[in-house]
Every structure is written in structure tokens, then in C-alpha cells.
Design a protein around this motif. Structure first.
Motif, PDB file in Angstrom:
ATOM      1  N   GLU A  12       0.831  -1.208   0.000  1.00 35.00           N
ATOM      2  CA  GLU A  12       0.000   0.000   0.000  1.00 35.00           C
ATOM      3  C   GLU A  12       0.862   1.253   0.000  1.00 35.00           C
ATOM      4  N   VAL A  13       1.900   1.259   0.821  1.00 37.71           N
ATOM      5  CA  VAL A  13       2.777   2.415   0.925  1.00 37.71           C
ATOM      6  C   VAL A  13       3.560   2.607  -0.375  1.00 37.71           C
ATOM      7  N   MET A  14       3.988   1.519  -0.991  1.00 34.18           N
ATOM      8  CA  MET A  14       4.759   1.597  -2.231  1.00 34.18           C
ATOM      9  C   MET A  14       3.941   2.153  -3.390  1.00 34.18           C
ATOM     10  N   LYS A  15       2.624   2.094  -3.314  1.00 35.98           N
ATOM     11  CA  LYS A  15       1.766   2.638  -4.370  1.00 35.98           C
ATOM     12  C   LYS A  15       1.929   4.145  -4.511  1.00 35.98           C
ATOM     13  N   TYR A  16       2.444   4.799  -3.484  1.00 41.00           N
ATOM     14  CA  TYR A  16       2.630   6.244  -3.505  1.00 41.00           C
ATOM     15  C   TYR A  16       4.014   6.645  -4.000  1.00 41.00           C
ATOM     16  N   GLY A  17       4.757   5.675  -4.555  1.00 40.51           N
ATOM     17  CA  GLY A  17       6.072   5.960  -5.112  1.00 40.51           C
ATOM     18  C   GLY A  17       7.195   5.923  -4.097  1.00 40.51           C
ATOM     19  N   ILE A  18       6.961   5.296  -2.976  1.00 42.11           N
ATOM     20  CA  ILE A  18       7.961   5.198  -1.917  1.00 42.11           C
ATOM     21  C   ILE A  18       8.724   3.888  -2.096  1.00 42.11           C
ATOM     22  N   SER A  19      10.031   3.936  -1.916  1.00 40.05           N
ATOM     23  CA  SER A  19      10.861   2.750  -2.118  1.00 40.05           C
ATOM     24  C   SER A  19      10.489   1.652  -1.120  1.00 40.05           C
ATOM     25  N   LYS A  20      10.826   0.423  -1.483  1.00 33.37           N
ATOM     26  CA  LYS A  20      10.472  -0.730  -0.659  1.00 33.37           C
ATOM     27  C   LYS A  20      11.136  -0.667   0.717  1.00 33.37           C
ATOM     28  N   GLU A  21      12.391  -0.261   0.758  1.00 34.00           N
ATOM     29  CA  GLU A  21      13.105  -0.189   2.029  1.00 34.00           C
ATOM     30  C   GLU A  21      12.474   0.845   2.965  1.00 34.00           C
ATOM     31  N   MET A  22      12.140   2.010   2.394  1.00 34.61           N
ATOM     32  CA  MET A  22      11.520   3.063   3.203  1.00 34.61           C
ATOM     33  C   MET A  22      10.114   2.654   3.628  1.00 34.61           C
ATOM     34  N   ALA A  23       9.381   1.990   2.742  1.00 29.30           N
ATOM     35  CA  ALA A  23       8.038   1.522   3.087  1.00 29.30           C
ATOM     36  C   ALA A  23       8.106   0.517   4.226  1.00 29.30           C
ATOM     37  N   LYS A  24       9.082  -0.359   4.178  1.00 27.41           N
ATOM     38  CA  LYS A  24       9.240  -1.356   5.250  1.00 27.41           C
ATOM     39  C   LYS A  24       9.542  -0.662   6.577  1.00 27.41           C
ATOM     40  N   GLU A  25      10.400   0.330   6.533  1.00 27.28           N
ATOM     41  CA  GLU A  25      10.741   1.079   7.747  1.00 27.28           C
ATOM     42  C   GLU A  25       9.520   1.801   8.311  1.00 27.28           C
ATOM     43  N   ILE A  26       8.728   2.411   7.438  1.00 25.93           N
ATOM     44  CA  ILE A  26       7.523   3.124   7.874  1.00 25.93           C
ATOM     45  C   ILE A  26       6.549   2.164   8.535  1.00 25.93           C
ATOM     46  N   ALA A  46       3.171   9.220   9.102  1.00 25.97           N
ATOM     47  CA  ALA A  46       4.577   9.173   8.694  1.00 25.97           C
ATOM     48  C   ALA A  46       4.748   9.609   7.240  1.00 25.97           C
ATOM     49  N   ILE A  47       3.860   9.145   6.365  1.00 25.30           N
ATOM     50  CA  ILE A  47       3.944   9.526   4.950  1.00 25.30           C
ATOM     51  C   ILE A  47       3.707  11.024   4.800  1.00 25.30           C
ATOM     52  N   GLY A  48       2.742  11.542   5.523  1.00 30.62           N
ATOM     53  CA  GLY A  48       2.465  12.970   5.468  1.00 30.62           C
ATOM     54  C   GLY A  48       3.615  13.806   6.001  1.00 30.62           C
ATOM     55  N   LEU A  49       4.229  13.325   7.054  1.00 35.68           N
ATOM     56  CA  LEU A  49       5.327  14.053   7.678  1.00 35.68           C
ATOM     57  C   LEU A  49       6.581  14.048   6.805  1.00 35.68           C
ATOM     58  N   VAL A  50       6.919  12.899   6.266  1.00 33.07           N
ATOM     59  CA  VAL A  50       8.158  12.765   5.506  1.00 33.07           C
ATOM     60  C   VAL A  50       8.011  13.245   4.068  1.00 33.07           C
ATOM     61  N   TYR A  51       6.903  12.869   3.420  1.00 32.13           N
ATOM     62  CA  TYR A  51       6.749  13.140   1.992  1.00 32.13           C
ATOM     63  C   TYR A  51       5.756  14.256   1.675  1.00 32.13           C
ATOM     64  N   GLY A  52       5.007  14.709   2.643  1.00 34.18           N
ATOM     65  CA  GLY A  52       4.048  15.780   2.410  1.00 34.18           C
ATOM     66  C   GLY A  52       2.828  15.342   1.628  1.00 34.18           C
ATOM     67  N   LEU A  53       2.543  14.050   1.632  1.00 31.26           N
ATOM     68  CA  LEU A  53       1.389  13.515   0.920  1.00 31.26           C
ATOM     69  C   LEU A  53       0.234  13.296   1.873  1.00 31.26           C
ATOM     70  N   LYS A  54      -0.958  13.623   1.430  1.00 28.50           N
ATOM     71  CA  LYS A  54      -2.136  13.293   2.205  1.00 28.50           C
ATOM     72  C   LYS A  54      -2.683  12.003   1.615  1.00 28.50           C
TER      73      LYS A  54
END
Length: 60
Positions: A12-26, A46-54
Motif C-alpha cells: 500500500e505504501v509503495m503505491k505512492y512511489g515510496i521505495s520498498k526499504e523506506m516503506a518497510k521502515e515506515i 509518517a507519509i504525510g510528515l516525511v513526503y508531504g502527501l495526504k
């Protein structure tokens, strides 16, 4: 944490263009922080804080 549930959240997290390693950490951090409850809320934060995505409109 359940491995299948972890993979689901990572995908789910990777669908927003986030790398697999970072998604796993999140996802792992969200699980530890939320103590297994309301993981989605912590992932969204976490996604909103780090990447500014809602991510979800109904996230609190």
C-alpha cells in the motif's frame, strides 16, 4: 507482526512511489509506535510528515 499483514501494508505504501526499504521502515515503525493498533493512522502520519502527501482523506 504478521508477515502477510506487513506485506499488505508495504505494498500500500509503495503505491505512492515510496521505495520498498523506506516503506518497510515506515510500516515497522508504525507497528511499534501503535503497539499493533491503528497502524494505518501511524502510516498515514509518517507519509504525510516525511513526503508531504495526504494519503487518506479520512485519516485523523
Amino acid at each position: 507482526m504478521n508477515e502477510i499483514l506487513t506485506r499488505k501494508h508495504i505494498k500500500e505504501v509503495m503505491k505512492y512511489g515510496i521505495s520498498k526499504e523506506m516503506a518497510k521502515e515506515i510500516v515497522e515503525t508504525a507497528y511499534e509506535t501503535g503497539k499493533g493498533k491503528s497502524i494505518e493512522k501511524y502510516i498515514d502520519y509518517a507519509i504525510g510528515l516525511v513526503y508531504g502527501l495526504k494519503v487518506r482523506s479520512n485519516a485523523r
